[in-house]
Design a protein around this motif. Structure first.
Motif, mmCIF file in Angstrom:
data_model
loop_
_atom_site.group_PDB
_atom_site.id
_atom_site.type_symbol
_atom_site.label_atom_id
_atom_site.label_comp_id
_atom_site.label_asym_id
_atom_site.label_seq_id
_atom_site.Cartn_x
_atom_site.Cartn_y
_atom_site.Cartn_z
ATOM 1 N N GLY A 1 0.818 -1.203 0.000
ATOM 2 C CA GLY A 1 0.000 0.000 0.000
ATOM 3 C C GLY A 1 0.856 1.259 0.000
ATOM 4 O O GLY A 1 2.074 1.205 -0.207
ATOM 5 N N TRP B 1 2.310 4.575 1.820
ATOM 6 C CA TRP B 1 2.721 5.042 3.147
ATOM 7 C C TRP B 1 3.341 6.431 3.020
ATOM 8 O O TRP B 1 4.000 6.720 2.027
ATOM 9 C CB TRP B 1 3.766 4.092 3.753
ATOM 10 C CG TRP B 1 3.288 2.679 3.927
ATOM 11 C CD1 TRP B 1 3.329 1.674 3.006
ATOM 12 C CD2 TRP B 1 2.673 2.135 5.083
ATOM 13 N NE1 TRP B 1 2.792 0.526 3.503
ATOM 14 C CE2 TRP B 1 2.383 0.773 4.800
ATOM 15 C CE3 TRP B 1 2.336 2.625 6.338
ATOM 16 C CZ2 TRP B 1 1.772 -0.071 5.723
ATOM 17 C CZ3 TRP B 1 1.742 1.786 7.253
ATOM 18 C CH2 TRP B 1 1.459 0.451 6.951
ATOM 19 N N PRO C 1 -2.218 1.594 11.889
ATOM 20 C CA PRO C 1 -1.629 1.577 10.533
ATOM 21 C C PRO C 1 -0.289 2.313 10.499
ATOM 22 O O PRO C 1 -0.147 3.347 9.842
ATOM 23 C CB PRO C 1 -2.696 2.282 9.703
ATOM 24 C CG PRO C 1 -3.363 3.207 10.663
ATOM 25 C CD PRO C 1 -3.337 2.548 11.990
ATOM 26 N N THR D 1 -0.131 5.115 7.041
ATOM 27 C CA THR D 1 -0.774 4.870 5.739
ATOM 28 C C THR D 1 -1.190 6.190 5.103
ATOM 29 O O THR D 1 -1.638 7.117 5.786
ATOM 30 C CB THR D 1 -2.020 3.971 5.896
ATOM 31 O OG1 THR D 1 -2.854 4.523 6.898
ATOM 32 C CG2 THR D 1 -1.623 2.561 6.269
#
Lengths: 371, 177
Positions: free
Chosen positions: B44, B46, B151, B175
Motif C-alpha cells: 500500500g 505510506w 496503521p 498509511t
C-alpha cells in the motif's frame, strides 16, 4: 642619669607617635601591573577616607626593603621619596627600582624578602602616617618565562578602568622565533565587540598596539581596557579576545607578517564559558549520506562559514544558528552526484578569517546493497 | 472394564480431532481462508511521519549525540512510498514520491525475505530490486515495526562497511490513505 634622659626621651617620642593619626589607604596598585625592576613604575595610593590626611597633603615614603635609598634625610633625598598628589585623594610615586634603590636587577631579586616594605608619612611623621605597607616584589616576568605559558596576565582582579599587563612568550609560538620586528595586539573586548585592530599602515596605531620587548623572547603589553578599546565606563567587560600580530618592520610598505593563535582573557567574576565544540554527524559517512556539521559554544557575534571540496566540486555557505550552536546539513548524495569522490576537504572559518577547522573526511565504502 | 477403556480412548481421540479442526482457517460457512501474510500488512501507500538518522559508530562507542531528527529538513515530510502488489498479493513495483533526499533508489521492484513474521522477533527485510525479475538487489529495508492494529510501520535503512553498520535512517510511516 644618661639612661634616664634617654628613657624620658623615648617616652616622649612614643607618646607623640601614639598621638599621630594613622592613615590607611583604601586601595593601592601599580602601573604597570607587572614591571621589570629596571622599568619605570608608578605606585598609586587611594586615601579616600583617611580623615587625618588633608586633600593634597604632603606624603613621603619611608621604605626599608630591599633597602632604604635615603639614609640621610637631606632635602634633596626627601624630594626623591615625596609622593605626587594626583587629585581625587590619590597620591603616587614614580620611579625605576634599580635607579631608586641604587641596586642591580639581580641584587633586588636576591633580596630574600617577598615584598617591598614601606610606610607613608607626613614629613615630621607625627602628624599622620600609615602602618607598614607592601607591594609584592615577585619577579613575575622571570617566573612567567619559566612557566611554559604562552600568555599570562596580572592582576587577576583587573577592571575596565584599571591597568592590566599581558605577557607573551614568543619562544613558544611557531613562526615567532625570531620575531622579525615588533609585535602588536590585534584584539577586542567581548569577542571583538569593541575592537582595536592592528592597522599596520597607521604609525600611531603601530605605537598604540605595540608590545614592549622585555628581552629573551618575552613581550609585555600594558593597557587600561576602557581607554584602549574606547568604551564608556558603563560597558560590561566580559573578556579580552586578541591575537598577537607580527609587523613586517617595513615602514615604507607596512603590513602584517603573521599572527599568533587566538587568545582570550576572561574578566574577573565572569564564568568561564564552555569550550567550543565542533563535531561531524555521523562520525563515519559515505557519499550517499546526509552530513551535519555542528559547532557549539561559539563566541559572541561569531559567524561561521564552510567550504567543502570533493573532487572537482566545491560547496560553500553559512552555518546557521547563533552563539549556542551553528550548523549546516548537507545532502552529499545530491551535491556530489556523479562525481567520483573518496574524501571531502572541509574548511570552516569565522567572519574574522579565523580558521575553525581545516581537514579531510575520508568517505566510507559501503558494502551492503544500498544506494 | 476393557470396554469402558475402549470408549474412553475413542472419546479422547474425538476431542483431539475436534481441537485441531478448530485451528483450520475455515470460516463460518466452511470455506478455507489463507493466513494473513506480511504482504497484506505491508503493501500500500505510506507517508512519512518522522525520520531519524542514527550514528551507529557513536551509539556503539557511547558518544553523544548518536541520533539526529531529519523530519523537518530537506523536504523529508513529503516522502511517501507505494509498495504495490497484484491481485494475488504478490509484490510488484515500488515507487518513492516527494522531494526528500534519495537515500535508497526511488523506484524498482520489491519482495520480502519472509512472508510471515519471525517467531524470534527478528525484523523482516524488504528487498529492493532494479529489475522485474528481481535478480539485481539495489537495497534493503528492515521492517523494525510491523503494521498491526495501528496503521503504522517503521523501516530502517542501514549502511555498513566491512560488515559493520556506521549509519542508519529510521523511517516512521503511516498509511497514506
Amino acid at each position: 642619669m644618661k639612661k634616664l634622659i634617654y628613657f624620658i626621651g623615648f617616652l616622649l617620642y612614643a607618646q607623640t607617635a601614639l598621638m599621630a593619626q594613622e592613615i590607611i589607604p583604601e586601595k593601592q596598585w601599580t602601573v604597570p601591573a607587572v614591571y621589570a625592576f629596571d622599568e619605570e613604575v608608578t605606585w598609586y595610593f587611594d586615601f579616600a577616607s583617611a580623615s587625618a590626611l588633608p586633600d593634597g597633603g604632603d606624603l613621603y615614603m619611608w621604605i626599608w626593603v630591599p633597602k632604604n635609598p635615603i639614609p640621610d634625610a637631606t632635602p634633596e633625598n626627601l624630594a626623591k621619596t615625596k609622593l605626587h598628589y594626583d587629585g581625587d585623594r590619590i597620591w603616587s610615586i614614580t620611579f625605576t627600582p634599580t635607579t631608586f634603590f641604587g641596586m642591580t636587577v639581580d641584587e633586588i631579586k636576591a633580596n630574600t624578602e617577598s615584598s617591598f616594605y614601606f610606610l607613608l608619612r607626613s614629613l615630621d611623621f607625627d602628624t599622620y602616617h600609615s602602618g607598614t605597607l607592601s607591594f609584592y616584589k615577585t619577579d613575575f616576568i622571570g617566573e612567567f618565562a619559566n612557566s611554559g605559558k604562552v600568555i599570562d596576565f596580572a592582576p587577576t582582579d583587573f577592571r575596565l578602568n584599571s591597568t592590566i599587563s599581558i605577557l607573551f612568550n614568543s619562544n613558544l609560538v611557531d613562526g615567532f622565533n625570531p620575531v622579525p620586528s615588533t609585535l602588536h595586539m590585534h584584539g577586542g573586548l567581548n569577542d571583538w565587540d569593541a575592537a582595536q585592530s592592528f592597522d599596520a599602515w597607521l604609525p600611531e596605531i603601530r605605537e598604540k598596539t605595540q608590545f614592549k620587548n622585555m628581552g629573551n623572547g618575552i613581550y609585555k603589553k600594558d593597557l587600561i581596557p576602557q581607554t584602549y578599546f574606547g568604551v564608556t565606563e558603563e560597558y560590561v567587560m566580559e573578556n579580552i579576545a586578541f591575537v598577537i600580530a607580527k609587523y613586517n618592520g617595513n615602514d615604507a610598505s607596512p603590513d602584517w607578517a603573521g599572527a599568533s593563535p587566538d587568545f582570550k582573557i576572561i574578566a574577573p567574576g565572569v564564568p568561564i564559558p564552555p569550550p567550543a565544540n565542533l563535531y561531524f554527524f555521523p562520525i563515519k559517512v559515505s557519499i550517499n549520506d546526509i552530513l551535519t556539521i555542528t559547532r557549539e559554544n561559539n563566541d559572541r557575534g561569531q559567524r561561521l562559514f564552510y567550504t567543502i571540496t570533493g573532487g572537482s566540486k566545491t560547496l560553500s555557505g553559512d552555518l546557521e544558528g547563533a552563539m549556542t550552536s551553528q550548523r549546516v546539513m548537507i545532502n552529499l548524495a545530491k551535491e556530489f552526484k556523479g562525481i567520483n569522490v573518496s574524501k571531502l576537504t572541509v574548511l570552516i572559518k569565522d567572519q574574522n578569517n579565523k580558521s575553525i577547522y581545516d581537514g579531510d573526511i575520508t568517505l566510507m565504502k559501503v558494502d551492503n546493497p544500498t544506494k | 472394564m476393557k470396554k469402558s477403556k475402549y470408549l474412553l480412548g475413542c472419546t479422547f481421540f474425538l476431542l483431539l480431532a475436534f481441537h485441531f479442526a478448530g485451528c483450520e482457517p475455515v470460516t463460518d460457512d466452511g470455506t478455507y481462508v489463507d493466513p494473513i501474510t506480511l504482504y497484506e500488512k505491508v503493501n500500500g501507500s505510506w507517508k512519512l511521519s518522522d525520520i531519524t538518522q542514527i550514528d551507529e559508530t557513536a551509539k556503539t562507542m557511547g558518544i553523544s549525540p548518536s541520533e539526529l531528527k531529519l523530519t523537518e529538513q530537506f523536504d523529508f515530510t513529503s516522502f511517501a512510498i507505494a509498495l504495490n502488489v497484484d491481485a494475488a498479493q504478490t509484490p510488484t513495483s515500488y515507487l518513492v514520491s516527494g522531494a526528500a533526499p534519495e537515500l535508497f533508489p526511488n523506484q524498482g521492484f520489491w519482495d520480502l525475505n519472509t512472508s510471515f513474521p519471525y517467531a524470534n522477533a527478528k525484523a523482516p527485510t524488504i528487498n529492493l530490486y532494479s529489475d522485474q525479475a528481481k535478480t539485481t538487489l539495489i537495497g534493503q529495508l528492515s521492517i523494525t515495526s510491523i503494521p498491526g492494529a495501528k496503521p503504522e510501520m517503521e523501516l530502517k535503512l542501514s549502511r555498513s562497511s566491512d560488515g559493520v553498520p556506521f549509519v542508519s535512517y529510521v523511517y516512521k510511516l503511516i498509511t497514506a490513505n
